[in-house]
Design an enzyme around this catalytic site. Structure first.
Site, PDB file in Angstrom:
ATOM      1  N   ASP A  28     -24.958  79.824 -61.897  1.00 28.13           N
ATOM      2  CA  ASP A  28     -24.978  78.876 -60.788  1.00 28.13           C
ATOM      3  C   ASP A  28     -23.679  79.040 -60.014  1.00 28.13           C
ATOM      4  O   ASP A  28     -22.698  79.543 -60.560  1.00 28.13           O
ATOM      5  CB  ASP A  28     -24.968  77.437 -61.329  1.00 28.13           C
ATOM      6  CG  ASP A  28     -26.280  77.055 -61.948  1.00 28.13           C
ATOM      7  OD1 ASP A  28     -27.297  77.630 -61.557  1.00 28.13           O
ATOM      8  OD2 ASP A  28     -26.280  76.160 -62.805  1.00 28.13           O
ATOM      9  N   ASP A  53     -28.048  73.441 -65.427  1.00 27.29           N
ATOM     10  CA  ASP A  53     -27.605  72.080 -65.739  1.00 27.29           C
ATOM     11  C   ASP A  53     -28.727  71.049 -65.636  1.00 27.29           C
ATOM     12  O   ASP A  53     -28.738  70.067 -66.354  1.00 27.29           O
ATOM     13  CB  ASP A  53     -26.401  71.663 -64.868  1.00 27.29           C
ATOM     14  CG  ASP A  53     -26.604  71.994 -63.404  1.00 27.29           C
ATOM     15  OD1 ASP A  53     -27.764  72.242 -63.011  1.00 27.29           O
ATOM     16  OD2 ASP A  53     -25.627  71.996 -62.636  1.00 27.29           O
ATOM     17  N   ASP A  92     -34.061  73.323 -65.234  1.00 34.28           N
ATOM     18  CA  ASP A  92     -33.502  74.619 -65.633  1.00 34.28           C
ATOM     19  C   ASP A  92     -33.883  74.981 -67.063  1.00 34.28           C
ATOM     20  O   ASP A  92     -33.733  76.123 -67.481  1.00 34.28           O
ATOM     21  CB  ASP A  92     -31.972  74.596 -65.542  1.00 34.28           C
ATOM     22  CG  ASP A  92     -31.483  74.618 -64.108  1.00 34.28           C
ATOM     23  OD1 ASP A  92     -32.219  75.115 -63.250  1.00 34.28           O
ATOM     24  OD2 ASP A  92     -30.367  74.128 -63.856  1.00 34.28           O
TER      25      ASP A  92
END
Ligand code: ATP
Length: 769
Positions: free
Chosen positions: A362, A656, A660
């Protein structure tokens, strides 16, 4: 939609509550309610039985009193076997028994020197094995304590963040998306709540929950108790509040826990292959030793001598300690990773880390600091304002052509700031942000203009919450003084999304129709800000969601984390590819990726939409060249992982959010964020980054490679000592030479050659030397 049961009884007036409490107050006994009974009773009766106040929670003194009675909300680990018994159990090994037998025979034959040496050797061999096993057990125990579950609980009217073990029956617990249920709860408020109960029931489909009491007798099985949230299950969607009815072993999970304790932890592939290797080596060694003994006997050597030599050789050559050394090495390595702020949840991951060659990460919060500050505002009628100051506070100014904009001194700019405040779920109190950084930056902007009070002036009537899939958020709010009115929609989000809801734009308070030229101007401005590495948010407001008036854009910086650039450089040079998967726009993502040295000449980027259009095969042809995936959402992560695995990559993927979790499970190494990550995500992950920092992944990979190599080297070393001992004695026997080593010498060589290296290997991994 929100669901509370029954309306009046659930949220009793203070007087009513006080009355119900006095009626059922019993100073000595606070019962634990079986979930079956609790699910049949109305909430107010449950609260009464548990002597609890639903909204106010328990007092701290009451909590202590209850804890003294019920204990901590945790499970008793079964009675430990005493150390002496564990030590003695080492003597059960058949080889050790054989050695003991040869010591006894030596005594009978009055060869006392031999008997003493063999006995001392046995004690040393057994002690070394015992210490190894003990250390391995202790480290594995420590691993279990690394991620203590936490929860949100109301006590004395305040929401507190506590360790789940501190809960007692009667506590009020708040649940939200992604959290693990900390104890058995009878729900009394639930908004779209659905819970994954697979840990308890094996049922993978999330189960929706409400608050209504169940008819008596209709809820025999726990799956039918739809107003109970069970300990250990995971909140997949929605929010809820519940009262604790059972903690620790008095919960439904207690039963499952007892069963789990009986189950042994599965072995890692490396441990399994070591077991196999050990068995094969034992077989060959026994064969060779059998031949040596037979030949020696045929040559007329003393039978007892040949027997003790054979047994000593077996002890020396058979790597019976190998699996234990592997476990200790893995477990100690994992503990060392903890010091570097990476929690590896499963031992096999240490091996996988050693061969990982792609990291998908990310952007926000992992590569960047996730400390947002607005630096630019662009209004729909073409004004550019610069914003000074950093952090979540009101220090700084909004400057338009060098002049300060304050309050409503410029309606075009102020309207954007006002929308940013109203369409916002975060708060800044005492310079501390409570909520999302992106929203905190908007509040800080309002503080700089003296507009922060706007947030409190409006009442929210409708809400479309932000999600990474949707990429926008909207609310319908009314001013407190105009409560009879329908209110106005305020929207913020990614430019491409927000503009689709707009049919006009705001120009100095006037609403003008949106034309192609305006759109082009906004698109240019959005790209311009993005190219500078800013996160861009668009704003709109209006009476109808489909026909909003575009207000303008805000650009915020989120500086890269220190050390990330170096970490990326090191990973790339050691052959690990790093890919960024972000919800941000192409310009912003590419700009940050270039700054971090990720995106270089020849690199390519791909949008979430493009990922959607391709099938897995097409994506896997392309995926190795793509460095940045922009405007991507959690569902794209899964496809990216699969495409990479299709071309043989060993993939680490970070995440997170709740959504996901699937991609983290599918990845070879699922990496969850320790600070911003949800419990669902941590649950699915193999590794947790305590401080959300990208550098930690690099340290963990380095560590994994080190551990893997150490184990490989140790195995080679063990093999070479075994082969050396076997070859020496075999050759001497076959050539009919006198035995070069007697039994004790073989044993002593074994102790010196194997014991210290095995200990120091574990120790050096532990201390990092
Ligand atoms: P990652 O951590 O994967 O890099 P991200 O933080 O970049 O993800 P999101 O948080 O999904 O991605 O944000 C995507 C886009 O949604 C942003 O570029 C922004 O335009 C918009 N956005 C972000 N946060 C909010 C919010 N709170 N309200 C409205 N829109 C938002």
């Amino acid at each position: 939609m929100a669901d509370a049961e029954p309306d009046e009884a659930t949220l009793p007036t203070e007087a009513g509550l006080a009355e119900s409490l006095t009626h059922c107050e019993d100073e000595t006994m606070i019962p634990v309610l079986a979930s079956r009974r609790a699910s049949e009773l109305p909430v107010n009766e449950v609260a009464c039985l548990l002597q609890a106040e639903l909204q106010y929670g328990l007092t701290h003194s009451e909590v202590s009193r209850r804890r003294a009675y019920h204990g901590w909300n945790e499970f008793e680990i079964s009675e430990e076997e005493p150390l002496w018994r564990k030590y003695l159990s080492q003597f059960k090994d058949p080889l050790i028994l054989l050695l003991l037998a040869s010591a006894v025979i030596s005594i009978l034959m009055r060869q006392f020197d031999d008997a003493v040496s063999i006995t001392v050797a046995i004690i040393i061999v057994v002690t070394v094995a015992f210490v190894q096993e003990y250390r391995s057990e202790k480290s594995l125990e420590e691993l279990g304590k690394l991620v203590p579950p936490e929860c949100h609980c109301v006590r004395e009217g305040h929401l507190e963040h506590l360790l789940a073990r501190e809960l007692v029956p009667g506590d009020t617990v708040c649940l939200s998306v992604g959290e693990r249920v900390p104890a058995d709860l009878r729900l009394f408020e639930a908004a779209d709540l659905s819970v994954d109960e697979s840990s308890l029931t094996g049922e993978t489909a999330p189960c929706s929950k409400s608050t209504a009491p169940q008819p008596a007798g209709a809820n025999g099985h726990i799956t039918s108790r739809s107003n109970i949230a069970f300990m250990g299950t995971l909140v997949r969607c929605g929010k809820a509040k519940g009262i604790v009815i059972g903690t620790g072993e008095n919960s439904e999970f207690g039963e499952v826990f007892k069963m789990m304790q009986a189950e042994e932890a599965p072995k890692t592939p490396l441990q399994k292959s070591m077991d196999l290797l050990g068995k094969q080596l034992s077989l060959y060694s026994f064969g060779i030793i059998g031949v040596i003994m037979l030949v020696g006997w045929l040559q007329g050597k003393h039978l007892l001598d040949m027997f003790t030599i054979g047994v000593s050789l077996a002890v020396a050559a058979i790597p019976e300690g190998l699996p234990i050394v592997v476990t200790v090495t893995l477990a100690l390595g994992v503990m060392r990773m903890v010091k570097k702020r990476a929690i590896v949840k499963k031992l096999p991951i240490v091996e996988t880390l050693g061969c990982c060659n792609v990291i998908c990460t990310d952007k926000t919060g992992t590569l960047t600091k996730n400390e947002m500050t607005v630096t630019r505002v662009f209004s729909a009628d073409g004004l550019h304002a610069e914003v000074t100051g950093v952090g979540y506070n009101g220090v700084g100014e909004v400057l338009l052509d060098g002049e300060m904009v304050h309050s409503f001194s410029n309606s075009s700019i102020s309207k954007i700031v006002e929308a940013g405040c109203i369409c916002n779920d975060s708060l800044i109190r005492n310079n501390t942000l409570m909520g999302r950084p992106t929203e905190g930056a908007l509040i800080a902007l309002a503080m700089k203009m003296g507009l922060e009070g706007v947030q409190q002036e409006y009442i929210r009537r409708e809400e479309h919450p932000f999600s990474s899939e949707q990429k926008w958020m909207a609310v319908r709010s009314v001013h407190r003084t105009q409560q009879d009115k329908l209110g106005v929609y305020y929207m913020k989000g990614a430019y491409e999304q927000v503009i689709q809801f707009c049919s006009s734009y705001n120009s100095k308070g006037l609403t003008l129709p949106l034309n192609g030229q305006q759109r082009e101007l906004y698109q240019q401005q959005k790209s311009y800000m993005g190219t500078a590495g800013l996160r861009v948010l668009a704003f709109a407001s209006g009476a109808e969601l489909g026909a909003l008036s575009f207000l303008g854009l805000v650009g915020m910086i989120d500086p890269p984390r220190e050390g990330v650039k170096e970490a990326v450089g090191m990973l790339i040079s050691s052959g690990v590819a790093v890919k960024m998967v972000t919800g941000d726009s192409q310009e912003t993502a590419v700009s940050i990726a270039s700054r971090l040295g990720l995106y270089t000449k020849g690199s390519q980027s791909l949008s979430g939409d493009e990922v959607d259009q391709m099938d897995l095969l097409q994506l896997s042809h392309l995926v190795s060249r793509i460095v940045v995936f922009y405007r991507a959402s959690p569902r794209h992560k899964l496809k990216i992982v699969k495409a990479l695995q299709h071309i043989g990559a060993v993939v680490a993927m970070t995440g997170d959010g709740v959504n996901d979790a699937v991609a983290l499970k599918a990845a070879d190494i699922g990496v969850a964020m320790g600070q911003t990550g949800t419990d669902v995500c941590k649950e699915a992950a193999d590794m947790i980054l305590v401080d959300d920092d990208f550098q930690t992944i690099m340290s963990a990979i380095e560590e994994g490679k080190g551990i893997y190599n150490n184990i490989k080297n140790f195995v080679r070393f063990q093999l070479s000592t075994s082969i050396a001992a076997l070859t020496l004695i075999s050759l001497a026997t076959l050539m009919n030479f006198p035995n070069p080593l007697n039994a004790m010498q073989i044993l002593w060589i074994n102790i010196i050659m194997d014991g210290p290296p095995a200990q120091s290997l574990g120790w050096s991994l532990w201390t990092g030397t």
